[in-house]
Design an enzyme around this catalytic site. Structure first.
Site, short mmCIF file in Angstrom:
data_model
loop_
_atom_site.label_atom_id
_atom_site.label_comp_id
_atom_site.label_asym_id
_atom_site.label_seq_id
_atom_site.Cartn_x
_atom_site.Cartn_y
_atom_site.Cartn_z
N CYS A 1 0.84 -1.20 0.00
CA CYS A 1 0.00 0.00 0.00
C CYS A 1 0.88 1.26 0.00
CB CYS A 1 -1.01 -0.03 1.14
SG CYS A 1 -2.35 1.17 0.91
N HIS B 1 -4.12 -4.52 0.09
CA HIS B 1 -3.70 -5.03 1.40
C HIS B 1 -3.82 -6.56 1.41
CE1 HIS B 1 -3.23 -1.33 3.77
NE2 HIS B 1 -4.16 -0.83 2.99
N GLU C 1 -2.89 -8.54 3.70
CA GLU C 1 -3.24 -8.98 5.05
C GLU C 1 -4.73 -8.83 5.34
OE1 GLU C 1 -2.67 -4.58 5.59
OE2 GLU C 1 -1.83 -6.14 4.31
#
Length: 199
Positions: free
Chosen positions: A79, A180, A182
């Protein structure tokens, strides 16, 4: 061991937990000696390009990061961490980035909702080890108002937001991911695992 760079911005613990979930040791640090001892480096981040670079310089991390990249160590920006890989950013004011990938970070043009937030499909432009096991059309979670304006030869994957937005870039041992991983479920974890396998 993967070093997650702590420069005071971003969801560091969630990235660390994601690496641990796929069986990879990851430590959060701003110690240049830990960066040096690591087998791979990750810069996550949420926030503004200008603030990120100011923090990196204040913590005297820029030289250490560039030195480890020059050794060929696998390096991943997530990001905001991807955006600062480029030459310049124009958020807040024009600011020099790490200069590891040629291009600039500019605001998403008018006519599109900003920030670009939510799940978007990945279009795969070229093969990369970071995408092992990922099929075209897989959804990933994006949150950003600026994007990379860069040469197509570094764009591994993109997403359609009434324009092609680079979603993954690669230059030599440096990878950048705009979304992202995650926060992107099993597919995101697969990408982080792939990065670990590059080490």
């Amino acid at each position: 061991m993967i070093a997650i760079v702590n420069y005071g911005m971003g969801n560091l613990r969630s990235v660390q937990k994601a690496f641990e979930t796929v069986g990879l040791e990851a430590v959060v640090t701003h110690d240049p000696e830990v960066l040096k001892a690591s087998e791979g480096i990750v810069i996550p981040g949420v926030g503004a390009f200008y603030d990120a670079m100011e923090n990196i310089k204040t913590l005297n991390l820029e030289e250490s990061i560039l030195e480890e990249v020059s050794k060929g160590k696998p390096f991943l920006g997530i990001c905001l961490g991807m955006q600062i890989l480029f030459d310049h950013g124009y958020e807040v004011e024009k600011c020099q980035g790490l200069g590891l990938v040629e291009g600039d970070i500019v605001k998403i043009p008018e006519g599109r909702k900003v920030p670009h937030m939510g799940w978007n499909q990945l279009n795969i432009n070229q093969e990369s080890a970071i995408l092992k096991g990922i099929t075209p059309g897989t959804n990933f979670y994006f949150v950003h108002s600026y994007y990379a304006k860069c040469h197509q030869d570094v764009v591994v994957a993109s997403t359609d937001y009434k324009m092609d937005i680079p979603a993954i870039v690669q230059k030599d041992n440096v990878w950048g991911i705009q979304f992202h991983p995650e926060k992107s479920g099993k597919s995101g974890l697969k990408i982080l695992k792939n990065f670990g396998e590059l080490i």
